[in-house]
Scaffold this motif. Structure first.
Motif, short mmCIF file in Angstrom:
data_model
loop_
_atom_site.label_atom_id
_atom_site.label_comp_id
_atom_site.label_asym_id
_atom_site.label_seq_id
_atom_site.Cartn_x
_atom_site.Cartn_y
_atom_site.Cartn_z
N SER A 253 1.12 -1.25 0.04
CA SER A 253 0.07 -0.06 -0.11
C SER A 253 1.05 0.98 -0.14
O SER A 253 0.49 2.06 -1.23
CB SER A 253 -1.19 -0.13 1.39
OG SER A 253 -1.61 -1.30 1.55
N ILE A 266 -4.49 2.78 3.33
CA ILE A 266 -4.39 3.08 4.55
C ILE A 266 -3.01 2.31 5.08
O ILE A 266 -3.05 0.79 4.05
CB ILE A 266 -5.08 2.36 5.41
CG1 ILE A 266 -7.26 3.46 5.28
CG2 ILE A 266 -5.21 2.49 6.70
CD1 ILE A 266 -7.42 2.30 5.45
N THR A 274 -4.34 -4.09 4.72
CA THR A 274 -5.59 -4.65 3.36
C THR A 274 -6.12 -5.31 2.59
O THR A 274 -5.45 -6.72 3.34
CB THR A 274 -4.50 -3.66 1.89
OG1 THR A 274 -3.50 -3.14 2.75
CG2 THR A 274 -5.74 -3.99 0.74
N ASP A 293 -3.54 -2.44 -5.59
CA ASP A 293 -2.90 -2.81 -4.57
C ASP A 293 -3.95 -4.37 -3.21
O ASP A 293 -4.52 -4.12 -4.13
CB ASP A 293 -3.02 -1.83 -3.42
CG ASP A 293 -2.75 -1.92 -1.83
OD1 ASP A 293 -2.04 -2.94 -1.87
OD2 ASP A 293 -2.71 -1.16 -1.38
MG LIG Z 1 -1.45 -2.98 2.55
#
Ligand SMILES: [Mg+2]
Ligand SMILES: Nc1nc2c(ncn2[C@@H]2O[C@H](COP(=O)(O)OP(=O)(O)OP(=O)(O)O)[C@@H](O)[C@H]2O)c(=O)[nH]1
Length: 491
Positions: A253, A266, A274, A293
């Motif tokens: 991320s 985040i 995630t 992501d």
């Molecule tokens: Mg992540």
């Protein structure tokens, strides 16, 4: 038989046309985002309706000459208070975007003015347009074929010069011209076979079978070439899918955020942050990339996390480029194990693998280089085709090099000026249908199957090509509705 088909289509087309003979209105621009907004109106009553609502400085819209622009005001109520100053452009059928009488009213870009104007025009008899209805009318009035009408949405949404060039080529009829050439090839074959069918009682064979086979092969090669451009075309239009995968906490991320230059996902040092996939597009050197992501890949007993990991693996398998992210600060053995487990999921015939050694800021340059060498040796022994880069998603080190390597990997996506790409799934599917009908046709021809069956296969391939251009509307409402509902109102 083919003539009957087109006769039927034109009957249906006329029916559809008649359904849409009222006057429609809609804002053509997004209010509030610029200095000027345009409200568009099209249909037989548009001049009369405009005159009921607008007062021109000189004359009326109904009397105005075609292709002229007039200054005037919007009268907001019966007492004649002025809502705004406007410029009114007048277009006469058939030389307008829709092919109908049309006006475009330019106002100041206030959402209040635009909605008040639209309401007044509706009170005077116009109907609020459905999404894509202006372009739909342009198609129904023969101003453009279906492939061109679909390109309008693509031109508007294009974000790179490559996507814009392909959409413009399609809008200006380049793709349609190619399909028409293909159609002529198929029609030539069809007419040879139809002739034979007409005289079937007399057991005559007009069509030279070897000539038919060679025409067939040329046409099929043409169809297949167009269909095979879809992978590239779709990537140019929707972005090259780049999956960022790896263990939890590797920094996936952080990398997405660093590439985008914003805090999109985040980031935390809690492994498993995630859960779902996050997709964002970014244009690098004229190429549109779609970065994805994903959840960190690991064994988990958490139901939601498990779903996230499954999604991550699906995205990995669908990606054009896989960015396998590893935390450099990991013991050598588990580092190599992670590379192996990720690389074994990559299909090297169709996917490109980048191994990114992240968190390079946490160790000295010699330790980084040592790890890079170990990995290079490992992947060459395992014969994994890949790029290895040491980066720091946190400090940005190595990201420029990564972007350059991504662009280099996809440089084929910058098309030549004259190349035709299929970018639309509907067109792609129709081409696949045409191709398999032609393959079937070839089998029938070589096996001396009765001519009427051969002719039916050929007709099927023609129908598929016609479907793309909209010249064979077997089920017009279904086809048209599904295409134009993706347009926005006012288009
Ligand atoms: Mg992540
Ligand atoms: N020192 C250093 N820390 C980093 C770097 N990249 C990420 N981190 C840190 O590593 C931790 C995990 O980062 P994330 O980006 O959330 O990792 P992730 O791979 O998305 O993790 P999951 O979503 O849990 O799978 C955070 O504390 C980041 O600040 C880097 O290049 N250097």
């Amino acid at each position: 038989m083919i003539d009957c088909q087109s006769e039927r289509s034109s009957v249906i087309l006329n029916e559809v046309k008649n359904l849409y003979s009222d006057t429609i209105v809609a804002p053509a621009t997004t209010p509030g985002t610029g200095a000027i907004s345009i409200v568009r109106m099209s249909g037989p009553e548009c001049f009369r309706i405009a005159d009921a609502v607008l007062k021109l400085q000189r004359g009326t819209v109904s009397e105005a000459e075609a292709y002229t622009i007039h200054y005037g005001v919007i009268l907001s109520d019966s007492e004649g208070s002025v809502l705004d100053d406007v410029l009114v452009s007048v277009f006469h059928a058939p030389h307008s975007y829709t092919g109908e009488d049309s006006v475009e009213i330019s106002t100041h870009a206030s959402s209040y003015i635009v909605s008040a104007l639209v309401r007044l025009l509706m009170e005077a008899g116009a109907r609020f347009a459905e999404p894509g209805e202006f372009t739909r009318r342009a198609f129904l009035n023969g101003k453009m074929d279906l492939a061109q009408a679909e390109a309008v949405a693509d031109v508007i949404s294009s974000t790179t010069s490559a996507a814009h060039r392909i959409a413009m080529n399609q809008l200006r009829g380049g793709f349609s011209a190619e399909l028409s050439a293909l159609r002529s090839e198929l029609l030539e074959m069809a007419s040879l076979l139809e002739l034979e069918l007409d005289f079937s009682e007399e057991d005559v064979e007009f069509a030279d079978r070897s000539k038919l086979l060679s025409l067939l092969d040329t046409a099929k090669a043409h169809v297949d070439k167009l269909a095979s451009s879809f992978k590239l075309g779709n990537m140019i239009k929707s972005g090259v899918p780049v999956a960022i995968v790896g263990a939890a906490n590797a920094g996936k991320s952080t990398l997405l955020n660093a590439l985008l230059g914003e805090e999109r996902a985040i980031v935390s040092d809690i492994a498993g942050t995630t859960r779902d996939t996050i997709e964002e597009t970014l244009v690098i050197d004229g190429i549109l990339f779609r970065f994805i992501d994903t959840a960190g890949i690991r064994e988990s007993s958490d139901t939601i996390e498990k779903i996230g990991v499954d999604r991550a693996l699906t995205k990995l398998s669908q990606a054009e480029i896989v960015l396998a992210l590893l935390d450099l600060d990991t013991p050598e053995e588990s580092l190599l194990e992670s590379v192996h487990s990720l690389a074994s999921r990559v299909n090297f015939d169709s996917q490109k693998l980048f191994i990114l050694l992240n968190k390079a800021d946490k160790m000295g340059i010699s330790a980084v280089n040592k790890n890079v060498t170990i990995l290079n040796n490992f992947v060459s022994r395992a014969e994994y085709k890949c790029n290895i880069l040491a980066i720091s998603a946190k400090t940005g080190k190595g990201l420029e090099e990564l972007e350059k390597a991504l662009v280099e990997a996809e440089k084929d996506l910058i098309p030549n000026a004259d190349s035709t790409f299929v970018t639309n799934t509907r067109h792609y599917e129709a081409l696949l249908k045409a191709s398999s009908a032609l393959a079937q046709c070839r089998t029938s021809l070589t096996r001396n199957i009765p001519t009427d069956l051969v002719a039916e296969d050929l007709r099927q391939s023609l129908r598929s090509i016609n479907e793309i251009l909209g010249t064979d509307l077997l089920d017009p409402e279904t086809i048209l509705h599904s295409i134009f509902r993706n347009h926005c109102i006012g288009k």
